[in-house]
Design a protein around this motif. Structure first.
Motif, PDB file in Angstrom:
ATOM      1  N   GLY A 113      50.304  64.760  17.184  1.00 28.62           N
ATOM      2  CA  GLY A 113      49.656  63.882  18.148  1.00 28.62           C
ATOM      3  C   GLY A 113      50.417  63.761  19.451  1.00 28.62           C
ATOM      4  N   LEU A 114      50.398  62.560  20.021  1.00 25.29           N
ATOM      5  CA  LEU A 114      51.036  62.289  21.307  1.00 25.29           C
ATOM      6  C   LEU A 114      52.540  62.592  21.279  1.00 25.29           C
ATOM      7  N   VAL A 115      53.182  62.281  20.168  1.00 25.12           N
ATOM      8  CA  VAL A 115      54.623  62.535  20.044  1.00 25.12           C
ATOM      9  C   VAL A 115      54.914  64.032  20.186  1.00 25.12           C
ATOM     10  N   TYR A 117      53.086  66.234  21.845  1.00 24.90           N
ATOM     11  CA  TYR A 117      52.890  66.599  23.253  1.00 24.90           C
ATOM     12  C   TYR A 117      54.097  66.208  24.092  1.00 24.90           C
ATOM     13  N   ILE A 118      54.635  65.033  23.865  1.00 24.81           N
ATOM     14  CA  ILE A 118      55.828  64.579  24.598  1.00 24.81           C
ATOM     15  C   ILE A 118      57.010  65.473  24.268  1.00 24.81           C
TER      16      ILE A 118
END
Length: 181
Positions: A113-115, A117-118
């Motif tokens: 998820g977002l993690v 992508y970061i």
């Protein structure tokens, strides 16, 4: 004639060293990224090396902050010592980093998820800027050694923030991937 005047007359050409070092370091790291690691390595637990890398990156970051503060206060000698300390911890980092990637397989990131992508944004920008920082840092110090103060300031304005970013993101990347070692 004082020491500074003698130095101004005796400028050295560091360009061949900077080019060779940049190609060698980036080439070795590129090659190591593509090899599988040493089979049956048992001399020690290689997962200690990424922690050492993060610690060395932390010291590099702190030394660079110290160098920046010193130069803003016009404390050139203190600035120089912090920069040499940052080069030392960076050199030790390169030693432990290349050793790890020689003896161990790359660790995949397990986040989603977002993690993820970061993580991958930080990793990609970290890798690209780490390759760029090598010639920038070497050129910055060479210009300082040659007493080319104005040229040193021009390149240091780019080198310092990029080197700070690379050292800080190295620590963040370690913290993010450490659960997967």
């Amino acid at each position: 004639m004082n020491y500074d005047e003698k130095q101004l007359k005796k400028k050295r050409n560091y360009k061949p060293f900077i080019i060779a070092t940049t190609i060698l370091l980036n080439g070795v790291i590129f090659v190591l990224a593509g090899i599988p690691g040493v089979e049956n390595f048992t001399a020690f637990d290689p997962t200690i090396l990424p922690l050492m890398n993060a610690i060395l990156n932390s010291f590099t970051f702190l030394f660079l902050v110290g160098a920046l503060i010193a130069i803003l206060k016009k404390k050139v000698q203190i600035h120089r010592r912090f920069i040499y300390a940052a080069f030392t911890t960076t050199a030790l980092f390169l030693l432990t980093y290349t050793t790890y990637h020689y003896i161990a397989e790359s660790t995949p990131f397990g986040g989603t998820g977002l993690v993820a992508y970061i993580y991958y944004f930080l990793l990609i920008t970290h890798i690209l800027l780490a390759a760029i920082i090598v010639p920038l840092a070497l050129t910055s110090v060479a210009r300082a050694w040659n007493m080319e103060n104005e040229r040193h300031k021009k390149i240091a304005r780019w080198t310092m923030p990029l080197w700070l970013y690379v050292s800080l993101t190295g620590v963040i990347i370690y913290v993010m991937i450490s659960p997967y070692y």
